[in-house]
Design an enzyme around this catalytic site. Structure first.
Site, PDB file in Angstrom:
ATOM      1  N   LYS A   1      -1.411  -1.296   6.581  1.00  0.00           N
ATOM      2  CA  LYS A   1      -0.282  -1.954   5.899  1.00  0.00           C
ATOM      3  C   LYS A   1       0.966  -2.028   6.778  1.00  0.00           C
ATOM      4  O   LYS A   1       1.595  -3.081   6.881  1.00  0.00           O
ATOM      5  CB  LYS A   1       0.050  -1.207   4.605  1.00  0.00           C
ATOM      6  CG  LYS A   1      -1.013  -1.278   3.531  1.00  0.00           C
ATOM      7  CD  LYS A   1      -0.566  -0.595   2.259  1.00  0.00           C
ATOM      8  CE  LYS A   1      -0.487   0.906   2.360  1.00  0.00           C
ATOM      9  NZ  LYS A   1      -1.794   1.550   2.574  1.00  0.00           N
ATOM     10  N   THR A   2       1.330  -0.904   7.384  1.00  0.00           N
ATOM     11  CA  THR A   2       2.561  -0.881   8.175  1.00  0.00           C
ATOM     12  C   THR A   2       2.454  -1.806   9.375  1.00  0.00           C
ATOM     13  O   THR A   2       3.386  -2.566   9.681  1.00  0.00           O
ATOM     14  CB  THR A   2       2.877   0.554   8.627  1.00  0.00           C
ATOM     15  OG1 THR A   2       3.127   1.361   7.476  1.00  0.00           O
ATOM     16  CG2 THR A   2       4.094   0.587   9.539  1.00  0.00           C
TER      17      THR A   2
ATOM     18  N   GLU B   1       5.347  -3.686   2.175  1.00  0.00           N
ATOM     19  CA  GLU B   1       4.063  -3.023   1.963  1.00  0.00           C
ATOM     20  C   GLU B   1       3.826  -2.824   0.471  1.00  0.00           C
ATOM     21  O   GLU B   1       4.770  -2.704  -0.306  1.00  0.00           O
ATOM     22  CB  GLU B   1       4.040  -1.666   2.661  1.00  0.00           C
ATOM     23  CG  GLU B   1       4.119  -1.748   4.163  1.00  0.00           C
ATOM     24  CD  GLU B   1       3.983  -0.387   4.826  1.00  0.00           C
ATOM     25  OE1 GLU B   1       3.303   0.490   4.264  1.00  0.00           O
ATOM     26  OE2 GLU B   1       4.563  -0.210   5.914  1.00  0.00           O
TER      27      GLU B   1
END
Length: 459
Positions: free
Chosen positions: A122-123, A166
């Protein structure tokens, strides 16, 4: 649920304001002229930055921090009913929102909101998209779960309709999001202190996908075994990416250069397009970049900006981050804390020039370590040398069911050199004596294991 009128700024108090996500939301509201107060267990650079922007922050959480002029309280999943501030808010009947509910309400203010979900990546993918938006000069608002050098932190407040964030599945928090575009990078068994197993996790991602409007788009990894379950009965548009040839967005001619960075030919609907050059390694990051390109295309961003953004993105902090060299030993730090992530990091490390491969691994949470003990051992045995330190408890108490020594013994059984140390100092002393020229050393985990590398390098 309490609804914020963003045209009428109020006093918002954050319980646990020092977290990477909570601090970012506080910063967004500060820049929208809200009065912000908060509390946390300890001071940090993040808190100092919020104070410099006008926030009032108390170190330590006590009932007296809840003052009469507070209009709304925001808290995280780590805050429980026995927290004195939380209890005082209940006593006073103050309006309260979870961190995710606040983020969802902020997201609703943007026409082109993008929520990046997935058990892993996600990051990195949010950061890739952020870099593309910045290259395209669309003045985005960004909330990322790591430090991104190009925005000088984890938050950027823009003035356009573009918003990227996110979206985490833990406690089903992303069910509070109603974006224009959602990305699902992958679905894996994790957060088993909350979910009963993979079936419940798949159902959670499906629910997240149903929040998309009919005109919205789900950008989803088409290689997943659970694809049909995640996408069943959706009314939105669906666009797939992945490494299998049947996806809308895929890649061919994938190669790592002499630095371990990935290059490939972009393929869209079966037709070869541009060459893509990444400034980071790992086949998993090829997948992440495909999702980012697909979203950029959906939003009408010219392809040249997507290519420039990906080529200039050198990784978020703690994502295979090059920390420095010590006596010709390269020190890398990585956030991997799940067996799938460890295998991806191992593959990236294998593509990076090195002699022998060392990892100092700090397991993250007792629940995860106990549930995936054999999977962790299988993932870690691919390193030449494995050093284990104590489990990082995070939000949990020690159950007594598992210890880092248990993982050490399992790895030893595979024939891999594995050792457990009870202190960071002991680890550092061992590494100084045993790492050799051109070795690659990775500190790995979602806790504070990065301190070992920084101490060795004198950072």
């Amino acid at each position: 649920m309490y609804q914020i009128d963003f045209s009428k700024p109020i006093h918002v108090h954050f319980i646990g304001i020092g977290g990477i996500s909570m601090s970012g939301l506080a910063e967004i509201l500060l820049k929208e002229n809200f009065r912000i107060s908060g509390s946390d267990a300890k001071s940090s650079d993040i808190i100092d930055n919020l104070i410099s922007m006008g926030a009032i922050v108390n170190i330590g959480q006590v009932a007296d921090n809840i003052t009469d002029d507070i209009d709304l309280v925001v808290y995280t999943a780590a805050i429980h009913e026995d927290n004195p501030e939380f209890a005082e808010c209940i006593k006073r009947n103050l309006p309260m929102l979870t961190r995710a509910q606040l983020l969802g309400q902020i997201m609703n203010n943007y026409k082109y909101s993008v929520a990046v979900s997935g058990t892993h990546g996600k990051t990195t993918t949010t950061s890739m998209l952020s870099q593309i938006f910045i290259e395209a000069d669309v003045d985005p608002t960004i909330s990322v779960g790591g430090i991104l050098d190009s925005i000088g932190g984890n938050i950027r407040v823009g003035k356009s309709d573009y918003f990227v964030t996110e979206a985490c599945e833990y406690t089903n928090s992303f069910h509070a999001f109603y974006p224009y575009i959602s990305i699902i990078l992958n679905v894996d068994a994790d957060h088993l202190d909350f979910f009963s197993g993979i079936d419940e996790i798949i159902d959670s991602f499906h629910t997240f996908a149903t929040n998309l409007p009919d005109q919205g788009t789900l950008v989803v990894n088409g290689d997943m075994d659970c694809l049909d379950r995640v996408t069943s009965n959706l009314s939105c548009n669906i666009l797939t990416f992945g490494l299998q040839a049947n996806n809308r967005y895929t890649a061919t001619n994938i190669e790592a250069d002499e630095m371990g960075h990935m290059n490939y030919t972009l393929v869209i609907d079966g037709t070869e397009a541009e060459q893509v050059h990444l400034n980071i390694g790992g086949t998993h990051n090829v997948c992440n970049s495909l999702a980012a390109i697909a979203v950029a295309d959906l939003l009408g961003i010219e392809r040249q900006y997507a290519l420039l953004g990906l080529a200039s993105f050198g990784g978020a902090h703690r994502r295979f981050e090059h920390k420095g060299t010590l006596g010709n030993v390269t020190v890398i730090d990585d956030y991997a804390h799940h067996p799938t992530e460890i295998k991806a990091t191992l593959k990236t490390a294998t593509d990076t020039p090195h002699n022998e491969l060392w990892v100092v691994f700090q397991p993250h949470t007792y629940t995860r370590t106990h549930a995936l003990l054999h999977e962790f051992a299988d993932a870690l045995k691919g390193f030449d040398h494995v050093i284990l330190v104590d489990i990082y408890a995070a939000r949990e108490a020690d159950t007594g069911l598992v210890h880092a020594k248990d993982l050490t013994e399992l790895i030893k059984e595979s024939g891999t050199d594995a050792r457990y140390f009870s202190s960071f100092d002991a680890v550092e002393n061992y590494l100084l004596k045993n790492c050799k020229k051109n070795d690659l050393l990775i500190t790995m985990g979602a806790g504070d294991v990065y301190l070992i590398g920084e101490s060795l390098l004198g950072l």
